[in-house]
Structure formats: C-alpha cells, structure tokens
Design an enzyme around this catalytic site. Structure first.
Site, mmCIF file in Angstrom:
data_model
loop_
_atom_site.group_PDB
_atom_site.id
_atom_site.type_symbol
_atom_site.label_atom_id
_atom_site.label_comp_id
_atom_site.label_asym_id
_atom_site.label_seq_id
_atom_site.Cartn_x
_atom_site.Cartn_y
_atom_site.Cartn_z
ATOM 1 N N CYS A 115 0.864 -1.067 0.155
ATOM 2 C CA CYS A 115 0.021 0.074 0.003
ATOM 3 C C CYS A 115 0.877 1.287 0.016
ATOM 4 C CB CYS A 115 -0.988 -0.028 1.136
ATOM 5 S SG CYS A 115 -1.921 1.493 1.373
ATOM 6 N N CYS A 118 -0.633 4.351 2.018
ATOM 7 C CA CYS A 118 -0.901 4.296 3.592
ATOM 8 C C CYS A 118 -0.408 2.852 4.168
ATOM 9 C CB CYS A 118 -2.236 4.665 4.140
ATOM 10 S SG CYS A 118 -3.477 4.044 3.483
ATOM 11 N N SER A 119 -0.964 2.124 4.746
ATOM 12 C CA SER A 119 -0.528 0.944 5.055
ATOM 13 C C SER A 119 -1.713 -0.146 5.170
ATOM 14 C CB SER A 119 -0.021 1.187 6.395
ATOM 15 O OG SER A 119 1.043 2.164 6.589
ATOM 16 N N CYS A 120 -2.454 -0.151 4.168
ATOM 17 C CA CYS A 120 -3.846 -0.854 3.812
ATOM 18 C C CYS A 120 -3.146 -2.651 3.730
ATOM 19 C CB CYS A 120 -4.418 -0.883 2.741
ATOM 20 S SG CYS A 120 -5.387 0.790 2.692
#
Lengths: 216, 218
Positions: A115, A118-120
């Site tokens: 991702c 962000c940090s999905c």
C-alpha cells in the site's frame, strides 16, 4: 468547510507537535487517561483487543485459508472468485475483510502486495502487519524495484517469472495464495498450514519448500 | 494532495528490515494504541478517508520518522481537536477539563469477540453504468484532487489497461471532505516499463484500484 479543512488540520498537527509529551509511550498514556476520564474508553476493553490480536487474529488464519485451498479445489475456486465470501465460511471475516481479493502464484507469476499511500492490509486474515510493511522504504520500493525487495528477503525471482505488484489504493485488500511446494503430497491441511508464512501471503517469500526457511 | 505520504516509486530509501521479529507488537505502547483505537467511543463522524487525510497532513519530517502507531496517535489527537472532542491541553496533560454531555458508555470487553467480525463494506448501488470496459486502454489523469485522493503520483499520465470493474465504491476524494458520493471503481494494470525508465522485465505489472474520474480513455 464542514470540519474537513486541510489547513486547519496542518495547524493542529503543529500545535500537537509542540505540546504533547516527548515520548510516544507517554503520549499514548496521556491519551488513554484522557479518554477514560471523558467516559470514552474502558481500559479492560483495550486489554481484550490486544489479546485478540496477539493470540487469535494473525497469519495462522491466512495459513489455514491457504492450506484449505491447496487441499480442496472447490474451496480454492470460491476463494479466487470471492475472497470475502470464502473467508467468511471459515469465520475469518472482520477488519479490512469486506473486499478481499486473493491472487494466485504460479510457476510463471509471482504476486506482491503493498500500500504505497498508507498501510492497507488484510487484517482479518493476516493480523497486525509487520513494521517493515508500513515503512517508507517498502512502500516506495515495492512498486518500482520489486525484484530488489524480494532479493533482500532471500528470493531471487528469475525474469522468466512475471511479477505482479498489487498497490492497495482502494478498499480492496489483497492476499497472495502461494504455490504448494513439491514434496508435500499426502500432507494434511494442518501440516501444510505450518509451512505457510506471513511473508508468503504478502508476497515477500515465494518458495515454501519444507526445511528451506529453517536453513536461513 | 501531493504529500509526503505518496511514496510509490520515490527513490533514496534504504534496505528493508527483513530480520524484524515476528511478534505483532514490539513495544507495549504500540499494542495499547491499537487497542485504544478499536475500543474508544466515536463521538464525531470520522470516515476512513478523513482518517487517512488527517494522517497525510502530519508534518513531513514526523511522517517519515515517527513510528506507525505514534502516527495513529497524532492522527486521532488531531481529529479529536478538530471535532471539539478534546483540546491540545487535555491531550498533553491526560486530564479532562470538560465532560462530553450525553455520551453513551464505552465498549465493554464482552463485546470484543463479536466486534472482531464487524466487516465494513464500501460498495454502493451504482447510479451509472461503467464508462470503461475490461480490456480497454486508459490513461491516469495528470491532475489530482488537492485534498485527499487515492491517485498516486507514479501513475499519473501513464497508460494502463482495465482488468476489472467493481461497481460503485465510496469515492475517497469526496468522502474525506464529508460527502459520500459513490463512483465506479476499476482495477487498472500498468506495465513496469510504462512506469519506470529503468524497468527491463517486459512481463512485470503493477495493479492499482482507481476510480472512474481518475481516468481518461487512452
């Protein structure tokens, strides 16, 4: 601006930077104390969530999904067609599992999840992501230099194998279905699940041949 | 926005810490922060897209250097101040200066097991048919929303191919501004050689999920 103004938020960030305690542990402690005082938080509930994400919701779930797919062709077909419906069969629906897409490795294709914005991450099947998954280095490099990233993880993928990088830019979440390694004929699902690593389901590991990981 | 968070393809970042321990949390405060976020009462309408935008607005040096769950803290603190739930002074001291009237009791531990299966969905009834078809060539737009957007810089202006459409999904650019406006979502595949001048592997691909207004016919 209906409470959604970027400049206002940037200013608040500056204020917080200047006034909050200097260490993250102290900042979190202050936040928890404040929320409890305001009647917005029960600390025992925080403990319960930590226990869930330490003991129950983690990559063992994903490994069970993979092992089932390796041993049950009908389940595998359902998993690839609708990941969310298939994990719900196993009771693994939940956080970030609403639109799960499972992508399959083959002898000619290797998949890698990232991702960049962000940090999905597919939390309900893989749990808490490793820190490296959330770092600038991984987010920057996975889309541009996936072969270099894989080499750092000990996987030299030949150019004859196409790499597919999945950048989780919407609410779809991705999980890799690794290849079942040779030499595991006749193994049951529980034995197979023990071979499946978190990194293999992110795509930063490819070869799950028994014993290979132990040597490293 | 063209922010520090838009990291795909940025150069100059070092090696990955491949030896990181497997445990989910490495510091007690990290676990605490995750637990707080799962447990706390929501007294303002905070969408996932608003959360992401507020995180993107963290000062760039902090964004790149503060640990992940510390960024969560910074983001929730900023949303609380913005929504009038808390002041900077309260967040600094941990002491409440004013109660919030009419608040329901917070989540109790016995509710956690059921809450682990809460699954948010972001698909919505479509109001218009998809403009692009699977197999069609598209080009990502050069310009993106100056507020929140999920169109990364590294694909803007690049040509790709639609490989799937997913019906209408909540459109993040509008959602982060407080408006739910569904729009058709596609998966678009880009050749690595289209994105990166140094790429040589002809078969390598990068897939992104992109909304219709991010795309033009190519």
């Amino acid at each position: 601006m209906s409470g959604h103004d970027s400049h206002t938020i940037a200013h608040i960030h500056e204020e917080l930077h200047s006034h909050l305690p200097p260490e993250p542990a102290l900042r979190v402690k202050a936040l928890e104390s404040l929320l409890v005082e305001k009647g917005m938080l029960d600390p025992a509930t925080v403990d319960a969530w930590i226990e869930v994400f330490t003991e129950e919701i983690g990559p063992k779930r994903g490994a069970a999904v993979v092992a089932r797919a390796w041993t049950d062709p009908d389940f595998k077909a359902r998993l690839l067609a609708d990941g969310t419906a298939a994990i719900t069969e196993l009771g693994f629906d939940g956080w970030a599992g609403g639109h799960l897409k499972v992508v399959e490795n083959t002898p000619d294709v290797h998949n890698l999840i990232v991702c960049t914005l962000c940090s999905c991450y597919p939390h309900s099947v893989l749990g808490i992501p490793p820190n490296w998954y959330k770092t600038a280095a991984y987010r920057a490099r996975a889309v541009r230099d996936p072969r270099g990233v894989l080499a750092e993880f000990g996987e030299d993928v030949p150019e004859s194998v196409a790499i597919r990088v999945w950048d989780s830019t919407a609410e779809l979440r991705y999980m890799v279905l690794p290849e079942r390694p040779a030499g595991t004929e006749g193994w049951d699902a529980a034995e197979l699940a023990d071979l499946v690593t978190r990194n293999a389901m992110i795509g930063t590991a490819r070869d799950l041949t028994p014993g290979k990981g132990e040597a490293g | 926005m063209d922010g520090i968070h838009d990291l795909g393809g940025r150069q100059g970042y070092g090696p990955i810490d491949v030896g990181e321990p497997e445990e989910p949390f490495h510091e007690a405060w990290e676990a605490r922060m995750l637990g707080i976020v799962r447990s706390m009462s929501r007294v303002a309408p905070w969408s996932i897209d608003w959360f992401r935008h507020v995180r993107e607005l963290i000062e760039p040096v902090d964004y790149l250097t503060r640990p992940y769950y510390d960024q969560w803290l910074q983001t929730y603190a900023a949303m609380m101040v913005n929504s009038g739930v808390a002041t900077v002074g309260e967040l600094a001291s941990g002491k409440s200066a004013a109660a919030i009237p009419g608040l329901a009791p917070p989540m109790t531990p016995d509710k956690v097991a059921a809450a682990t299966r809460n699954t948010a969905r972001f698909d919505r009834p479509a109001t218009e048919p998809p403009r692009f078809t699977v197999g069609e060539a598209v080009r990502a737009r050069i310009d993106a929303n100056p507020g929140h957007t999920r169109l990364p810089q590294y694909v803007r202006g690049r040509r790709g191919e639609v490989t799937a459409h997913h019906g209408a999904h909540v459109f993040p650019d509008a959602s982060a501004a407080g408006e739910e406006r569904p729009e058709t979502l596609y998966t678009v595949c880009f050749a690595a050689t289209e994105l990166w001048p140094e790429a040589t592997a002809a078969g390598d691909r990068v897939y992104l999920d992109l909304w219709e207004s991010y795309l033009d016919a190519a």
